[in-house]
Design a protein around this motif. Structure first.
Motif, PDB file in Angstrom:
ATOM      1  N   ARG A 184       0.832  -1.205   0.000  1.00 59.47           N
ATOM      2  CA  ARG A 184       0.000   0.000   0.000  1.00 59.47           C
ATOM      3  C   ARG A 184       0.867   1.255   0.000  1.00 59.47           C
ATOM      4  O   ARG A 184       0.622   2.201  -0.746  1.00 59.47           O
ATOM      5  N   LEU A 185       1.912   1.253   0.809  1.00 59.91           N
ATOM      6  CA  LEU A 185       2.830   2.396   0.840  1.00 59.91           C
ATOM      7  C   LEU A 185       3.445   2.617  -0.535  1.00 59.91           C
ATOM      8  O   LEU A 185       3.525   3.744  -1.023  1.00 59.91           O
ATOM      9  N   ALA A 186       3.864   1.511  -1.179  1.00 62.74           N
ATOM     10  CA  ALA A 186       4.509   1.631  -2.490  1.00 62.74           C
ATOM     11  C   ALA A 186       3.516   2.151  -3.532  1.00 62.74           C
ATOM     12  O   ALA A 186       3.857   2.981  -4.372  1.00 62.74           O
ATOM     13  N   LEU A 187       2.271   1.672  -3.455  1.00 65.55           N
ATOM     14  CA  LEU A 187       1.285   2.098  -4.453  1.00 65.55           C
ATOM     15  C   LEU A 187       0.899   3.557  -4.257  1.00 65.55           C
ATOM     16  O   LEU A 187       0.715   4.302  -5.215  1.00 65.55           O
ATOM     17  N   ARG A 188       0.771   3.983  -2.985  1.00 66.35           N
ATOM     18  CA  ARG A 188       0.399   5.389  -2.740  1.00 66.35           C
ATOM     19  C   ARG A 188       1.527   6.326  -3.149  1.00 66.35           C
ATOM     20  O   ARG A 188       1.289   7.433  -3.577  1.00 66.35           O
ATOM     21  N   GLN A 189       2.767   5.859  -2.955  1.00 64.35           N
ATOM     22  CA  GLN A 189       3.900   6.674  -3.408  1.00 64.35           C
ATOM     23  C   GLN A 189       4.241   6.215  -4.810  1.00 64.35           C
ATOM     24  O   GLN A 189       5.412   6.008  -5.125  1.00 64.35           O
ATOM     25  N   GLY A 190       3.204   6.031  -5.649  1.00 60.45           N
ATOM     26  CA  GLY A 190       3.295   5.364  -6.933  1.00 60.45           C
ATOM     27  C   GLY A 190       4.609   5.514  -7.677  1.00 60.45           C
ATOM     28  O   GLY A 190       5.035   4.604  -8.376  1.00 60.45           O
ATOM     29  N   ALA A 191       5.274   6.657  -7.516  1.00 63.61           N
ATOM     30  CA  ALA A 191       6.503   6.923  -8.258  1.00 63.61           C
ATOM     31  C   ALA A 191       7.541   5.812  -8.065  1.00 63.61           C
ATOM     32  O   ALA A 191       8.285   5.496  -8.988  1.00 63.61           O
ATOM     33  N   ASP A 192       7.565   5.191  -6.885  1.00 71.60           N
ATOM     34  CA  ASP A 192       8.613   4.223  -6.571  1.00 71.60           C
ATOM     35  C   ASP A 192       8.696   3.075  -7.570  1.00 71.60           C
ATOM     36  O   ASP A 192       9.736   2.847  -8.187  1.00 71.60           O
ATOM     37  N   SER A 193       7.578   2.343  -7.719  1.00 71.61           N
ATOM     38  CA  SER A 193       7.575   1.203  -8.637  1.00 71.61           C
ATOM     39  C   SER A 193       7.777   1.668 -10.069  1.00 71.61           C
ATOM     40  O   SER A 193       8.479   1.034 -10.851  1.00 71.61           O
ATOM     41  N   LEU A 194       7.145   2.797 -10.375  1.00 69.20           N
ATOM     42  CA  LEU A 194       7.211   3.328 -11.731  1.00 69.20           C
ATOM     43  C   LEU A 194       8.644   3.687 -12.120  1.00 69.20           C
ATOM     44  O   LEU A 194       9.077   3.414 -13.243  1.00 69.20           O
ATOM     45  N   THR A 195       9.387   4.278 -11.181  1.00 74.38           N
ATOM     46  CA  THR A 195      10.777   4.657 -11.463  1.00 74.38           C
ATOM     47  C   THR A 195      11.598   3.442 -11.849  1.00 74.38           C
ATOM     48  O   THR A 195      12.404   3.500 -12.775  1.00 74.38           O
ATOM     49  N   VAL A 196      11.382   2.337 -11.114  1.00 70.82           N
ATOM     50  CA  VAL A 196      12.158   1.129 -11.373  1.00 70.82           C
ATOM     51  C   VAL A 196      11.900   0.633 -12.793  1.00 70.82           C
ATOM     52  O   VAL A 196      12.835   0.340 -13.549  1.00 70.82           O
ATOM     53  N   VAL A 197      10.624   0.571 -13.173  1.00 74.87           N
ATOM     54  CA  VAL A 197      10.277   0.090 -14.503  1.00 74.87           C
ATOM     55  C   VAL A 197      10.792   1.063 -15.562  1.00 74.87           C
ATOM     56  O   VAL A 197      11.355   0.652 -16.589  1.00 74.87           O
ATOM     57  N   ALA A 198      10.626   2.357 -15.304  1.00 73.45           N
ATOM     58  CA  ALA A 198      11.084   3.365 -16.270  1.00 73.45           C
ATOM     59  C   ALA A 198      12.596   3.263 -16.460  1.00 73.45           C
ATOM     60  O   ALA A 198      13.099   3.333 -17.588  1.00 73.45           O
ATOM     61  N   PHE A 199      13.325   3.062 -15.376  1.00 79.76           N
ATOM     62  CA  PHE A 199      14.784   2.918 -15.451  1.00 79.76           C
ATOM     63  C   PHE A 199      15.150   1.697 -16.289  1.00 79.76           C
ATOM     64  O   PHE A 199      16.047   1.758 -17.152  1.00 79.76           O
ATOM     65  N   PHE A 200      14.447   0.606 -16.056  1.00 78.11           N
ATOM     66  CA  PHE A 200      14.658  -0.637 -16.810  1.00 78.11           C
ATOM     67  C   PHE A 200      14.463  -0.384 -18.308  1.00 78.11           C
ATOM     68  O   PHE A 200      15.312  -0.727 -19.144  1.00 78.11           O
ATOM     69  N   ILE A 201      13.369   0.264 -18.651  1.00 80.81           N
ATOM     70  CA  ILE A 201      13.053   0.515 -20.063  1.00 80.81           C
ATOM     71  C   ILE A 201      14.095   1.435 -20.687  1.00 80.81           C
ATOM     72  O   ILE A 201      14.670   1.143 -21.735  1.00 80.81           O
ATOM     73  N   ILE A 202      14.376   2.556 -20.000  1.00 84.39           N
ATOM     74  CA  ILE A 202      15.308   3.529 -20.567  1.00 84.39           C
ATOM     75  C   ILE A 202      16.686   2.907 -20.756  1.00 84.39           C
ATOM     76  O   ILE A 202      17.334   3.083 -21.795  1.00 84.39           O
TER      77      ILE A 202
END
Lengths: 222, 227
Positions: A14-32
């Motif tokens: 829940r903490l990770a989803l509310r601070q949504g940026a966290d998971s998203l950053t990881v995936v974005a970093f992977f893609i980039i």
């Protein structure tokens, strides 16, 4: 104990989803990162295909590393870690729950993104199954090993740099056998051995890492 | 130190617990903080830690909670060494430290419910606890909107969500207004009436009739670490 495990997983997810940026950053970093490789190597399909497994795994390791600092750092800074260490639940179970939540919010998105990026790198379709299975076995190992490092660098200045020096060498076996499984599958050879080794790494770290992490956390809260 | 205790448990609903320390020695950063420190606490007792800044009040409370291992000496709960079963001690002791452990993205009720579940409390208990510390109307507010005093109230509400016989409060009234200080005083009084034990440090005068433990009396003659 299982109730506490589920409660901690739910809270961390829940903490990770509310601070949504966290998971998203990881995936974005992977893609980039993967896209940068594609640009850097150029549009030679044969070369891209040859390096695809290695690039995907190296970027997955780095993306996983990127997310490790938040595993215990915020709990350490706001005092939650002290309180977690003082609950009736054994600290090892708490660690296992936090690592599970970390994998759900970073490992799982990486697994979901990997096949798309594999297409981008022109990976041979014969390797896709091996890629997915290797990622499913390998990413929890990354979270488990990373947890030990994240707990050890708590309270250290410039912990992030130290963390990568501690953790990346330990990621090498996962990288070697993860890439080797895909390469073998592409060449039409047996992949069983690599998956057994990845599974053994997962089981070994599953037993050792929560224990080592809780010992490091006890040091950190002292 | 008088053994007389004016607030003997009237209605002991908490399990009768005794808590004692024997010849505790604490070393922080290769420096002895306090030495040869002993105490005995029975149900309904309160102990106030007195001493200058840096005399080891927080360290002693962390030792009592089990976060810090004493370099020498032993802590006994019900006559048994605490170190033998740290999880059981975690269930029996509640530590309120300097940091309030309030997650900014969780609501007040979610923050407290998490701890209530870990301590084996209930969600009804959470609302009762929030009402008690005067935060009932803010239950759905995210933690990041709270003031320092309100965060401290959430932290103190943690004491009420599930019963525990031993309260260890490190300057519990920091950032609290007068009304909230009165709430803390009444919480402590009720806890003792229930048969609980309270150990606290404070720099304000709390209307709590507690035995003093002066840490300045336990400054080691030799500050150097043991050879």
């Amino acid at each position: 104990m299982m109730v506490a495990f589920a409660d901690i997983v739910r809270r961390d997810v829940r903490l990770a989803l509310r601070q949504g940026a966290d998971s998203l950053t990881v995936v974005a970093f992977f893609i980039i990162g993967v896209v940068l490789f594609a640009f850097g190597v150029g549009p030679e399909m044969a070369v891209l295909e040859r390096i695809s497994a290695g690039v995907l795994w190296v970027m997955a390791l780095l993306a996983s590393l990127l997310s490790l600092d938040r595993l215990f750092q915020t709990d350490y800074e706001d005092g939650s870690l002290d309180l977690l260490a003082l609950t009736p639940t054994p600290l090892g179970v708490i660690v296992a729950a936090k690592v599970t939540a970390h994998w759900l919010t970073t490992g799982l998105p990486l697994i979901a993104t990997a096949p798309v990026l594999a297409v981008l790198l022109n990976m041979n379709t014969a390797g896709f199954g091996a890629l997915m299975l290797a990622m499913i076995l390998g990413t929890p190992t990354l979270s488990l090993i990373g947890a030990v490092g994240a707990a050890l660098v708590l309270g250290a200045r410039r912990g992030g740099v130290l963390l990568s020096l501690l953790v990346l060498p330990l990621y090498i076996p996962v990288l070697v056998f993860g890439v080797s499984a895909i390469d073998s599958a592409v060449m039409g050879m047996a992949t069983q051995a690599q998956f057994f080794i990845l599974g053994a790494l997962l089981l070994g770290t599953l037993v050792l890492c929560p224990w080592a992490t809780q010992a490091a956390l006890r040091q950190a809260v002292e | 130190m008088s053994r007389k205790n004016p607030t003997r448990p009237i209605n002991p609903i908490l399990p009768a617990t005794t808590f004692a320390g024997r010849e505790l020695l604490c070393i922080r950063g290769e420096r002895r903080v306090f030495a040869d420190l002993s105490f005995d606490l029975e149900p309904g007792d309160a102990l106030v830690l007195l001493g200058r800044n840096g005399s080891g009040k927080s360290s002693l409370l962390r030792v009592m909670a089990g976060l810090l291992r004493p370099a020498a000496g032993v802590l006994l709960r019900d006559g048994k060494p605490v170190a033998d079963d740290p999880e059981a001690h975690g269930g029996a002791a509640r530590h309120v430290g300097h940091m309030d452990a309030v997650k900014p993205v969780l609501t007040v009720a979610e923050n407290l419910t998490f701890w209530a579940n870990l301590y084996g409390g209930s969600s009804e208990g959470v609302m009762i606890a929030l009402e008690r510390v005067g935060l009932g109307h803010l239950a759905t507010l995210p933690g990041k909107m709270l003031s320092a005093g309100q965060k401290r109230r959430v932290n103190l509400a943690r004491l009420l969500v599930a019963p525990a016989p031993l309260w260890l409060l490190d300057e519990p009234t920091t950032a609290l207004d007068k009304t909230a200080v009165a709430v803390v005083e009444s919480m402590i009084a009720q806890h003792r009436a229930n048969g609980g034990i309270v150990v606290f440090s404070t720099h304000v005068d709390l209307a709590v009739d507690a035995r003093p433990l002066v840490l300045d009396d336990h400054i080691p003659a030799n500050r150097e670490p043991l050879p």
